[in-house]
Design a protein around this motif. Structure first.
Motif: not given
Length: 318
Positions: A168, A230, A242, A244, A247, A250, A254-255, A258
């Motif tokens: 992240y 985060i 993080l 998987y 995620t 999210l 926020e994605k 990644l």
């Protein structure tokens, strides 16, 4: 001696108090005390030192308790054998789950499991790995879901899935523009980590040890939750890793932060762990198959490098 007396001894050994132990096994305190005294008279030894507060096991008592656990477990196997012969999948089942797995995996499989096996009464407890191992050994858990390999005597590990580590990395970070990151990109000095006691933190440290950018004396910030990590990363205080499955929920914004690793992707091994006595195997298999069914569609990574959760401080080994 009777199995009931051994149950009473185990209860007192656990609670270190006759009154609490009696409540635990649903008898009066005088009844429990009398039965334990009868056992001590029969064996001509003192199991408990009643002069100490809380009550302590004598040296001989410690050995008796260890053997009592084995006998009680073996007696439970008789009912277990009958249940398996009848194909019965039911009863109380105590399951421990580590904190970094509980919020993502549990919602994925629990409803399916309850509908398919309505006679199983699951009692689920969130515990760190150290507490899980202790409770498994003492018979207070039937099984647990944890990061492995743990390589512990007396504990079996049945792998459920491999869960990749995902970076992240917010906009301002030096690695944000990379399409995929590599282990050698990691620098522990700008890594936000979970607090001590989380095996996911130990996994990240082990991962960073394999990179040239590891200094054991440098940590920046630690937190008890991924959500806080985060937020700290979004404030420009570093990056984090993080699991998987975490995620998947999210927010879209926020994605965008990644970053997957290049193959082989570092991953943690998640397993169903239980005692080698293999009690309640029909329920353990039911949990395993249910989780396998739901996770198969969520995690489809094959070229992975398993990162061990074992650390130098690990005290699980006997």
């Amino acid at each position: 001696m009777t199995i009931t007396q051994l149950h009473y001894v185990l209860a007192v050994a656990e609670h270190k108090n006759f009154t609490k132990a009696a409540q635990k096994v649903f008898v009066t305190q005088p009844t429990l005390s009398m039965q334990i005294q009868k056992l001590e008279e029969e064996l001509d030894v003192q199991i408990f030192d009643r002069t100490k507060k809380p009550i302590q096991l004598t040296e001989t008592g410690q050995k008796i308790v260890q053997q009592a656990r084995n006998i009680v477990n073996e007696s439970d196997r008789i009912k277990d054998i009958v249940d398996q012969q009848k194909g019965f999948v039911g009863g109380i089942f105590k399951l421990g789950v580590i904190p970094t797995i509980m919020p993502t995996l549990l919602p994925m499989f629990i409803n399916n499991f309850i509908k398919k096996y309505p006679k199983v009464k699951l009692k689920i407890e969130e515990l760190n790995t150290e507490a899980i191992i202790e409770r498994l050994r003492e018979g207070h858990l039937d099984a647990a879901i944890a990061a492995t390999p743990l390589e512990l005597p007396g504990i079996k590990e049945n792998v459920l899935y491999y869960e990749p580590f995902v970076g992240y990395i917010p906009n301002a970070h030096r690695l944000h523009n990379k399409e995929k990151i590599e282990v050698n990109d990691l620098d522990i000095d700008d890594m936000l980590l979970l607090e001590d006691g989380h095996c996911f933190k130990d996994g990240i440290i082990n991962l960073c040890k394999s990179s040239r950018n590891y200094d054991e004396d440098h940590f920046q910030l630690e937190s008890g939750s991924f959500e806080t990590l985060i937020k700290l990363a979004n404030e420009g205080l570093g990056m984090t890793l993080l699991p998987y499955l975490h995620t998947l929920d999210l927010k879209d914004g926020e994605k965008k932060n990644l970053k997957m690793f290049k193959d082989p992707v570092p991953a943690r091994e998640v397993s169903l762990i239980y005692n080698r006595s293999e009690l309640k195997m029909q329920i353990i298999e039911a949990i395993r198959s249910t989780i396998a069914g739901v996770v198969k569609g969520a995690i489809a990574f094959h070229n992975v490098n398993i990162i061990s959760p074992l650390s130098k401080k690990n005290e699980f080994q006997e």
